[in-house]
Design a protein around this motif. Structure first.
Motif, PDB file in Angstrom:
ATOM      1  N   LEU A 233      10.650   5.520  -1.410  1.00 31.28           N
ATOM      2  CA  LEU A 233      10.459   4.090  -1.112  1.00 31.28           C
ATOM      3  C   LEU A 233      10.819   3.748   0.332  1.00 31.28           C
ATOM      4  O   LEU A 233      10.233   2.874   0.939  1.00 31.28           O
ATOM      5  CB  LEU A 233      11.317   3.243  -2.050  1.00 31.28           C
ATOM      6  N   PHE A 234      11.808   4.465   0.876  1.00 27.43           N
ATOM      7  CA  PHE A 234      12.255   4.165   2.235  1.00 27.43           C
ATOM      8  C   PHE A 234      11.923   5.304   3.196  1.00 27.43           C
ATOM      9  O   PHE A 234      12.523   5.443   4.246  1.00 27.43           O
ATOM     10  CB  PHE A 234      13.764   3.874   2.229  1.00 27.43           C
TER      11      PHE A 234
ATOM     12  N   LEU B 299       0.833  -1.209   0.000  1.00 27.95           N
ATOM     13  CA  LEU B 299       0.000   0.000   0.000  1.00 27.95           C
ATOM     14  C   LEU B 299       0.865   1.255   0.000  1.00 27.95           C
ATOM     15  O   LEU B 299       0.602   2.224  -0.717  1.00 27.95           O
ATOM     16  CB  LEU B 299      -0.877   0.023   1.259  1.00 27.95           C
ATOM     17  N   TYR B 300       1.888   1.225   0.839  1.00 33.97           N
ATOM     18  CA  TYR B 300       2.783   2.384   0.937  1.00 33.97           C
ATOM     19  C   TYR B 300       3.441   2.663  -0.410  1.00 33.97           C
ATOM     20  O   TYR B 300       3.494   3.807  -0.872  1.00 33.97           O
ATOM     21  CB  TYR B 300       3.853   2.134   2.006  1.00 33.97           C
ATOM     22  N   GLU B 301       3.919   1.597  -1.038  1.00 35.34           N
ATOM     23  CA  GLU B 301       4.606   1.793  -2.316  1.00 35.34           C
ATOM     24  C   GLU B 301       3.665   2.331  -3.379  1.00 35.34           C
ATOM     25  O   GLU B 301       4.048   3.126  -4.224  1.00 35.34           O
ATOM     26  CB  GLU B 301       5.268   0.476  -2.759  1.00 35.34           C
TER      27      GLU B 301
ATOM     28  N   THR C 245       0.265   2.769   8.553  1.00 31.32           N
ATOM     29  CA  THR C 245       0.866   3.238   9.808  1.00 31.32           C
ATOM     30  C   THR C 245       1.921   2.237  10.290  1.00 31.32           C
ATOM     31  O   THR C 245       3.036   2.613  10.676  1.00 31.32           O
ATOM     32  CB  THR C 245      -0.216   3.423  10.887  1.00 31.32           C
ATOM     33  N   ALA C 246       1.556   0.964  10.238  1.00 26.52           N
ATOM     34  CA  ALA C 246       2.501  -0.080  10.662  1.00 26.52           C
ATOM     35  C   ALA C 246       3.772  -0.014   9.823  1.00 26.52           C
ATOM     36  O   ALA C 246       4.884  -0.090  10.347  1.00 26.52           O
ATOM     37  CB  ALA C 246       1.848  -1.460  10.533  1.00 26.52           C
ATOM     38  N   TYR C 247       3.598   0.150   8.517  1.00 24.34           N
ATOM     39  CA  TYR C 247       4.766   0.143   7.641  1.00 24.34           C
ATOM     40  C   TYR C 247       5.678   1.345   7.892  1.00 24.34           C
ATOM     41  O   TYR C 247       6.906   1.218   7.908  1.00 24.34           O
ATOM     42  CB  TYR C 247       4.332   0.093   6.171  1.00 24.34           C
ATOM     43  N   VAL C 248       5.079   2.518   8.110  1.00 28.09           N
ATOM     44  CA  VAL C 248       5.904   3.716   8.366  1.00 28.09           C
ATOM     45  C   VAL C 248       6.631   3.579   9.706  1.00 28.09           C
ATOM     46  O   VAL C 248       7.799   3.961   9.831  1.00 28.09           O
ATOM     47  CB  VAL C 248       5.044   5.002   8.308  1.00 28.09           C
ATOM     48  N   LEU C 249       5.971   2.984  10.693  1.00 25.86           N
ATOM     49  CA  LEU C 249       6.649   2.738  11.974  1.00 25.86           C
ATOM     50  C   LEU C 249       7.798   1.744  11.780  1.00 25.86           C
ATOM     51  O   LEU C 249       8.870   1.887  12.358  1.00 25.86           O
ATOM     52  CB  LEU C 249       5.651   2.207  13.014  1.00 25.86           C
ATOM     53  N   TYR C 250       7.562   0.765  10.916  1.00 23.84           N
ATOM     54  CA  TYR C 250       8.598  -0.233  10.605  1.00 23.84           C
ATOM     55  C   TYR C 250       9.781   0.424   9.887  1.00 23.84           C
ATOM     56  O   TYR C 250      10.946   0.170  10.207  1.00 23.84           O
ATOM     57  CB  TYR C 250       7.981  -1.348   9.758  1.00 23.84           C
TER      58      TYR C 250
END
Lengths: 444, 348
Positions: free
Chosen positions: B84-85, B73-75, B146-151
């Protein structure tokens, strides 16, 4: 992602040179940067033309001749049902500094303070700050909901809100980033960009206190979340004390309904506080027992100190002042009589005094406050004097009714360093050259 | 503008009866509104707009977010601006990294290095992201992103499951470093004479050439006064620079004037201005910029049906992602077609 490869922008070059010159003394550094700019960007020296928009004068319209407009008729009534400024005032517009932000939709523009008179900012010139662009809101479809820790959650139509007894108050509104581009050094070559995130209007609406009483705030209610109806759904936590003190829910400015840029049909106004708390396109007020710590009160609009810690809820706009004539856009015309004019304001109340220095802050003389002196409003000051063609280091220094004296840049930097971004209210200096040219300088 | 509604007043008096009963039941001391203006807001009305989240988790909906689901989703929805990062594209916000930079000359303030609460991330994504299509993500998608950005910020591990409770329990690295405004923090005095030693005044001049002052300084080589013009200027300079390197002279590519536009394209101008320009006006997020003939040539060659299909259904290309209808699903296919025509005809 983009395939467009950019050469270094002027800003990047400036940043690079600023880094490379950090070890130099201030004078050497300035020379280095000046030379560097010329070399790197291949720029020609700039010359002040007084005004690039100086009108072309046709002698045929001057005495003893009868000018063109005296020999013909003009347009009639309602040819322009909503009037505009004269075609000769086209240069009096809001402007932005494009490199400040990634896009014009989440950006800021500045009021042309150099061209304004008195203390009221005309509606079309009030500075803009959007986080998601200007929504076009149909007032018949706009609602304000008050809910949370209240006895009766209420939904208001615009018609409802306009039935309440109204108040009209003249208040300034200022972005806390006003002047913020100059924490590390002078880099804005015009008054519009050093101080233009500032406007002052007569606002009409309902005290928020009235609406809260209508809903009945429960005893545990201490904070209010205000939220906009725009795509950014801009939100800020406001302490209940402020809401009960002087916050307004506003639907009109300077006699007409709010402009879309200013939150049509409804906005909050927190007098004297940083502009972003005055949520535009206001649709929701939630009463809670704690602040929400949303993005615009954590990631942004917090003030980073030199020790790496940050100040939060830095609401008030402390006293500030600036000379608007002369200024870079309004250079000295010629030696002789001159009225030094400017504006002063304080988020803590009325302006008590403004002093002016011609020698960079060594000695000061009192200026006169002109016209209305109002609580949390722009206040105009003036000093009539003579200019003998000698250089000046021109400054103004305001004192508000709490006795707080506008600080020097050195005093601010000693406490806050250079990474604060917001709330830079230090004494500003214009350097007046014998040629009449006025430039922005910093004295430390 | 505002119509008087008799039926509303009638409804109001009915509600007042209900309200009296409610007050009696709770034993509240609050007075009834002095003016009696405004309807009581219903639970449904409030629920639709009550989107805010607090650090203690108040306001979080039910759901479970995972790093894995968040990644794609983030990508798709975020990386074009935020990288990307989380490194940020152009001037768009950097989301990750920057640890230990807050005391440096140029601090990098990110979710990991600066933000005090994880709840703010959920709240902000839900209320305002993605920038071009706010309120388009489901609560579930917000959890995942949200999980991915925290990761990305190394705040949670890859297998962390983000829920109402687990999100509120996350301690952010910079949480304890915020304090309430202590101003007034400096004390100047109203000195009138001999306030400073004139010999010790250090005067620093303005950095020239970085503010748009063409309106009053003749010959000022300052950035143009608008974002579009700024972008155009930068692109033109870059093209000129490349041309010089190759020993060529730059031929200027004018975009098609209104006179040469088809009826279809003219009809699409308003849609373009309102919906597409945010990206295609500046080349943001890798999109082909309107008027950039080189960027459009290959795309136009594919033919209108394919271009239109990509615009309506969305498309992932080499330079960026085109969300379905640019994130504006409220647009009709016809409006999209008109806008695409406008962009194509203005870029050839």
């Amino acid at each position: 992602m983009s395939k467009i490869i950019k050469g270094p922008s002027t800003r990047e070059l400036m940043e690079q040179m600023a880094r490379e010159s950090e070890h130099l003394s201030i004078n050497d550094r300035r020379d280095f940067l000046r030379k560097g700019v010329v070399a790197a960007a291949g720029m020609a020296a700039t010359t002040v033309a007084g005004s690039a928009v100086a009108a072309q004068v046709n002698p045929a319209n001057l005495p003893p001749n009868e000018p063109t407009w005296g020999k013909q008729l003009g347009h009639g009534v309602v040819e322009y049902p909503y009037g505009s400024p004269s075609q000769f005032e086209k240069h009096v517009v809001r402007r932005t500094v494009p490199w400040l932000t990634a896009d014009s939709i989440a950006s800021i523009s500045m009021t042309p303070l150099q061209d304004l008179k008195g203390i009221i900012t005309p509606n079309g010139l009030v500075f803009e700050r959007y986080h998601g662009g200007v929504p076009q809101v149909n007032p018949d479809e706009h609602r304000l909901i008050i809910h949370g820790l209240v006895e009766r959650p209420i939904i208001f139509t615009m018609e409802d809100l306009m039935r309440f007894p109204s108040v009209s108050e003249i208040k300034f509104i200022e972005c806390p980033a006003n002047g913020g581009m100059e924490w590390k050094g002078a880099q804005m070559e015009a008054l519009q960009f050093t101080h233009g995130m500032l406007s002052c209007c007569e606002w009409t609406g309902v005290p928020l206190k009235t609406l809260l009483e209508e809903a009945g705030v429960k005893p545990e209610g201490k904070w209010i979340l205000a939220e906009g109806a725009d795509g950014a759904h801009m939100s800020r936590s406001i302490p209940l004390e402020k809401a009960l003190e002087d916050t307004l829910v506003v639907y009109a400015q300077n006699g007409e309904m709010l402009r879309p840029e200013q939150g049509y049909p409804l906005r909050l106004l927190n007098p004297g506080w940083e502009g972003n708390t005055s949520i535009k396109w206001l649709r929701r007020l939630e009463v809670g027992d704690k602040p929400w710590y949303h993005r615009e009160e954590t990631s942004k609009y917090t003030d980073l100190m030199p020790d790496g810690r940050a100040r939060k809820f830095t609401f008030v706009q402390e006293t500030n002042s600036v000379i608007t004539s002369p200024c870079p856009e309004n250079p000295m015309v010629k030696p002789g009589f001159v009225e030094i004019e400017g504006i002063a304001w304080s988020g803590r109340g009325k302006i008590k005094q403004v002093d002016i220095s011609f020698d960079g802050g060594v000695s000061w003389v009192p200026a006169k406050l002109k016209g209305l002196v109002l609580d949390k409003a722009l206040t105009r000051f003036s000093l009539v004097t003579k200019w003998d063609g000698q250089p000046w280091l021109l400054q103004s220094r305001s004192v508000d009714e709490t006795g707080y004296v506008q600080p020097t840049l050195r005093q601010l930097r000693e406490v806050r360093g250079g990474n604060s971004i917001y709330h830079k209210n230090s004494i500003h200096t214009w350097k007046v050259a014998p040629t009449g040219e006025v430039t922005n300088v910093q004295i430390t | 503008m505002f119509k008087s509604l008799d039926s509303k007043q009638m409804k109001k008096s009915l509600l007042a009866i209900g309200l009296g009963a409610a007050l009696a039941f709770t034993g509240s001391i609050a007075q009834a509104g002095k003016y009696g203006i405004g309807d009581t807001a219903t639970k449904d009305q409030i629920a639709g707009w009550d989107i805010d989240i607090r650090p203690d988790g108040k306001g979080l909906p039910a759901g479970e977010g995972t790093v894995e689901a968040g990644e794609s989703l983030y990508e798709e929805r975020c990386a074009t601006c935020h990288g990307l990062f989380g490194e940020g594209e152009g001037r768009w916000p950097v989301l990750a990294g920057g640890e230990g930079t807050l005391t440096e000359e140029r601090p990098t303030k990110t979710v990991g290095s600066y933000w005090p609460y994880a709840s703010t991330l959920y709240d902000y994504i839900r209320r305002a992201m993605p920038f071009t299509a706010p309120r388009s993500l489901s609560d579930q998608q917000v959890y995942d992103i949200t999980a991915y950005v925290l990761y990305l910020n190394e705040i949670i591990e890859e297998d962390f499951v983000l829920t109402k409770d687990s999100l509120a329990s996350i301690e952010m690295p910079n949480q304890d470093n915020f304090f309430v405004d202590p101003r007034p923090d400096v004390k100047n005095v109203r000195c009138m004479k001999n306030c400073a030693d004139p010999k010790k005044l250090k005067i620093a001049g303005t950095l020239r050439g970085i503010t748009p002052v063409g309106h009053f300084v003749e010959g000022a080589d300052a950035p143009a006064a608008s974002h579009d013009a700024q972008m155009e200027q930068e692109q033109h300079k870059e093209k000129a620079r490349k041309a010089t390197l190759k020993g060529e002279t730059l031929t200027s590519h004018g975009s098609a004037g209104a006179a040469s536009l088809s009826e279809m394209a003219l009809a699409g101008k308003a849609t373009y201005e309102g919906a597409c320009k945010v990206c295609h006006g500046s080349g943001l997020t890798g999109s082909p910029k309107v008027g950039d003939i080189d960027a459009w040539a290959g795309r136009i060659k594919q033919g209108m049906p394919i271009l239109l299909d990509h615009a309506i259904k969305g498309f992932s290309g080499d330079t960026g992602v085109m969300p379905p209808k640019g994130g504006r699903v409220d647009l009709s296919d016809k409006q999209v077609e008109q806008a695409v025509s406008y962009m194509v005809e203005s870029s050839q």
